[in-house]
Design an enzyme around this catalytic site. Structure first.
Site, PDB file in Angstrom:
ATOM      1  N   GLU A 232      19.954  20.539 106.315  1.00 42.01           N
ATOM      2  CA  GLU A 232      20.563  19.705 105.285  1.00 42.01           C
ATOM      3  C   GLU A 232      22.013  20.169 105.106  1.00 42.01           C
ATOM      4  OE1 GLU A 232      19.270  20.046 101.155  1.00 42.01           O
ATOM      5  OE2 GLU A 232      19.371  17.861 101.021  1.00 42.01           O
TER       6      GLU A 232
ATOM      7  N   LYS B 230      18.674  25.904  82.540  1.00 41.64           N
ATOM      8  CA  LYS B 230      19.715  26.713  83.206  1.00 41.64           C
ATOM      9  C   LYS B 230      20.409  25.778  84.184  1.00 41.64           C
ATOM     10  CE  LYS B 230      20.967  28.834  86.407  1.00 41.64           C
ATOM     11  NZ  LYS B 230      22.203  28.443  87.150  1.00 41.64           N
TER      12      LYS B 230
ATOM     13  N   GLU C 199      11.762  19.842  93.477  1.00 39.24           N
ATOM     14  CA  GLU C 199      12.355  18.740  94.245  1.00 39.24           C
ATOM     15  C   GLU C 199      13.451  19.362  95.077  1.00 39.24           C
ATOM     16  OE1 GLU C 199      14.971  16.446  95.527  1.00 39.24           O
ATOM     17  OE2 GLU C 199      15.357  15.674  93.508  1.00 39.24           O
TER      18      GLU C 199
ATOM     19  N   CYS D  49      20.580  14.601  97.801  1.00 41.44           N
ATOM     20  CA  CYS D  49      19.427  15.087  98.551  1.00 41.44           C
ATOM     21  C   CYS D  49      18.699  13.948  99.259  1.00 41.44           C
ATOM     22  CB  CYS D  49      18.477  15.858  97.636  1.00 41.44           C
ATOM     23  SG  CYS D  49      18.035  14.947  96.162  1.00 41.44           S
TER      24      CYS D  49
HETATM   25  P1  ADP Z   1      22.542  24.821  96.066  1.00 36.23           P
HETATM   26  O1  ADP Z   1      22.462  25.541  97.381  1.00 36.23           O
HETATM   27  O2  ADP Z   1      22.480  23.348  96.178  1.00 36.23           O
HETATM   28  O3  ADP Z   1      23.575  25.332  95.113  1.00 36.23           O
HETATM   29  P2  ADP Z   1      20.466  26.297  94.780  1.00 36.23           P
HETATM   30  O4  ADP Z   1      19.043  26.069  95.068  1.00 36.23           O
HETATM   31  O5  ADP Z   1      21.051  27.603  95.170  1.00 36.23           O
HETATM   32  O6  ADP Z   1      21.172  25.056  95.409  1.00 36.23           O
HETATM   33  O7  ADP Z   1      20.788  26.097  93.240  1.00 36.23           O
HETATM   34  C1  ADP Z   1      20.145  25.162  92.407  1.00 36.23           C
HETATM   35  C2  ADP Z   1      19.932  25.827  91.071  1.00 36.23           C
HETATM   36  O8  ADP Z   1      19.123  26.972  91.264  1.00 36.23           O
HETATM   37  C3  ADP Z   1      21.202  26.326  90.371  1.00 36.23           C
HETATM   38  O9  ADP Z   1      21.068  26.125  88.980  1.00 36.23           O
HETATM   39  C4  ADP Z   1      21.192  27.794  90.697  1.00 36.23           C
HETATM   40  O10 ADP Z   1      21.891  28.570  89.745  1.00 36.23           O
HETATM   41  C5  ADP Z   1      19.708  28.098  90.631  1.00 36.23           C
HETATM   42  N1  ADP Z   1      19.316  29.307  91.353  1.00 36.23           N
HETATM   43  C6  ADP Z   1      19.881  29.858  92.457  1.00 36.23           C
HETATM   44  N2  ADP Z   1      19.249  31.001  92.802  1.00 36.23           N
HETATM   45  C7  ADP Z   1      18.259  31.189  91.897  1.00 36.23           C
HETATM   46  C8  ADP Z   1      17.242  32.187  91.709  1.00 36.23           C
HETATM   47  N3  ADP Z   1      17.135  33.228  92.523  1.00 36.23           N
HETATM   48  N4  ADP Z   1      16.387  32.042  90.688  1.00 36.23           N
HETATM   49  C9  ADP Z   1      16.468  30.990  89.859  1.00 36.23           C
HETATM   50  N5  ADP Z   1      17.405  30.028  89.963  1.00 36.23           N
HETATM   51  C10 ADP Z   1      18.292  30.110  90.968  1.00 36.23           C
END
Ligand code: ADP
Length: 487
Positions: free
Chosen positions: A386, A180, A255, A288
């Site tokens: 961050e 995903k 990570e 990061c």
């Molecule tokens: P950022 O703040 O850097 O966008 P995220 O941690 O929100 O980082 O996103 C990193 C990845 O995690 C993306 O692929 C995002 O779609 C996915 N993501 C965000 N929320 C969820 C969730 N509740 N469950 C699973 N994956 C998620």
């Protein structure tokens, strides 16, 4: 219309499931951070799409696992060849989609994508230790068995690069995959799926579901049909994923973020120090690993600051497709506003903004000026959160104890950079730093055999070499007695 033309190639905007394209009823809009150009409507994955992808990956698992490392390795090396043949295309797609420098994608990132696949394919064949121990005449045979379906959730700052750190070892270990990718950067994953097909990777072994984290991501990580979750992203999202993983006791590898120190010792080569400091603006600060807290010894702070300023002033900001550009746009308006919020609050609180401090008005759009905040108040958010943008903080120190305390004084522990001219002194410092990776007089050197990951809130587990297989494989010990044999 399910394809869009990007960088001269047709890219499918639907999920890739069981070797076929699968549309969801809903879509979301994907635009380029370079200039806001509309790129396409992307399938917005829901639990139906995730169910289909996990079912396909489960069905493909037994045959893929049974192939063994050698036959899997042949297919994965073919895939790596295809990535190499398509470096230019992949680089152009990624730059349009995430706004990172085209020259980096061409020279470094996309060749590394091929290497990620090739390295782990070969490692599974040649380097995984199948240890044998003797225990009072009994033999312990250690083996690395495939574990099932690996759910991979990846971020937007280095989309295909970070995805293949996971895809490589997962597929080499004999797992099948549901990826995903981040919603803001779906395109290289789609093109990569086509390459897996061309490489002859069997249908269902590699699947991609697009969509939002809270929808497709949440459905995938909560799925009972997966055996592993590997996630790269933010701490708050990791906590949500950890909750859904807990329900099924699915092993996780995380990570996460960082707020890494970049320590400039009094004995450092200050030209090298300035060069390394300016590298912390790489990828418009959306890294990061960045050493975003520049900690410089009081005695050389002024000389260093002048050299750093000169290098920072020489950075060219602009279109990431232009080879002269050093700093491109931020990924998305939402992220841009978040970065601006940090800097606006720092300004309002009276912090000393030495350069930058806001959007680049000449360029408009998502271009934020490289920014330096000097001596922020200890504990302020520019030192603890961050920011993930081109915003660095600079502080001074006088003693080793002081700099160690400052360096280790956040909830993160992803990386650290030390610039020093004295090996013994440098070692004294690195021995006391808490971080998954420490670079001494360098930055960003990464060997796939080495462990990579974060301490404290920066992660769970390590990638690289055997560490990757520790996670994706089911490590098994078979104890064989000398007794009871009929031969
Ligand atoms: P950022 O703040 O850097 O966008 P995220 O941690 O929100 O980082 O996103 C990193 C990845 O995690 C993306 O692929 C995002 O779609 C996915 N993501 C965000 N929320 C969820 C969730 N509740 N469950 C699973 N994956 C998620």
């Amino acid at each position: 219309m399910h394809t869009i033309e990007v960088a001269g190639v047709e890219i499918d905007t639907r999920h890739y499931v069981n070797g076929q394209r699968l549309a969801s009823p809903e879509t979301y809009t994907n635009t380029s951070p370079i200039d806001g150009t509309f790129l396409g409507e992307i399938s917005r994955g829901d639990s139906d799409a995730v169910d289909a992808a996990v079912a396909a990956a489960r069905a493909a698992f037994p045959a893929w696992a049974a192939l063994g490392p050698k036959k899997r390795g042949e297919l994965l090396n073919k895939l790596a060849d295809l990535v190499e043949e398509n470096v230019e295309t992949l680089a152009n797609i990624e730059t349009l989609d995430n706004g990172a420098l085209l020259r980096s994608h061409l020279r470094g990132v996309m060749p590394r994508v091929a290497m990620n696949i090739r390295f782990f394919a070969d490692y599974a064949i040649n380097d995984l230790h199948h240890d044998v121990f003797e225990t009072r005449g009994h033999t312990n045979n250690v083996s690395w068995d495939p574990s099932g379906v690996a759910a991979l959730i990846t971020p937007w700052n280095a989309p295909l690069m970070l995805a293949t750190w996971k895809i490589g070892p997962a597929l080499a270990a004999g797992d099948t995959v549901v990826l995903k990718p981040a919603e803001w950067t779906p395109l290289t994953a789609s093109y990569f799926a086509d390459l897996t097909k061309r490489a002859g990777i069997p249908d269902g072994v590699f699947n991609v579901v697009f969509g939002y984290g809270s929808e497709a991501g949440a459905a995938l990580t909560a799925h009972t049909g997966i055996s592993r979750i590997s996630f790269t992203g933010s701490v708050p999202t990791a906590k949500i994923i950890a909750h859904s993983a807990a329900d099924n006791l699915t092993p996780v590898s995380f990570e996460l973020g960082g707020k890494s120190p970049c320590i400039i010792m009094a004995d450092a080569d200050l030209d090298l120090a300035a060069e390394i400091a300016v590298e912390q603006y790489d990828n418009a600060g959306q890294v990061c690993l960045s050493g975003t807290r520049i900690l410089v010894h009081e005695s050389i702070a002024d000389v260093f600051a002048d050299k750093f300023r000169e290098k920072a002033a020489a950075l060219v900001q602009g279109d990431p497709r232009d080879p002269a550009t050093d700093i491109g746009p931020q990924i998305h308006q939402v992220h841009f506003d978040r970065i601006k919020g940090f800097v606006d609050r720092a300004t309002a609180e009276g912090h000393d903004i030495v350069w930058g401090g806001g959007p680049n008005e000449e360029l408009g759009g998502l271009y934020f000026r490289p920014t330096l905040v000097k001596n922020p108040t200890p504990g302020s958010e520019v030192l603890t959160s961050e920011i993930f943008g081109p915003v660095l903080a600079m502080q001074t120190f006088t003693t080793d104890d002081e700099v160690i305390a400052m360096a280790n004084g956040t909830e993160f522990g992803l990386a650290a950079v030390v610039v020093s001219g004295d090996r013994v002194h440098a070692k004294r410092i690195t021995d006391q730093l808490v971080a998954g990776t420490i670079w001494v007089n360098c930055f960003f050197v990464r060997d796939l055999r080495a462990p990579f990951g974060g301490s404290k809130k920066s992660g769970i587990g390590r990638d690289g070499g055997t560490w990757s297989f520790d996670f994706y494989a089911d490590v098994k010990n078979t104890v064989i007695s000398p007794n009871g044999w009929k031969e």
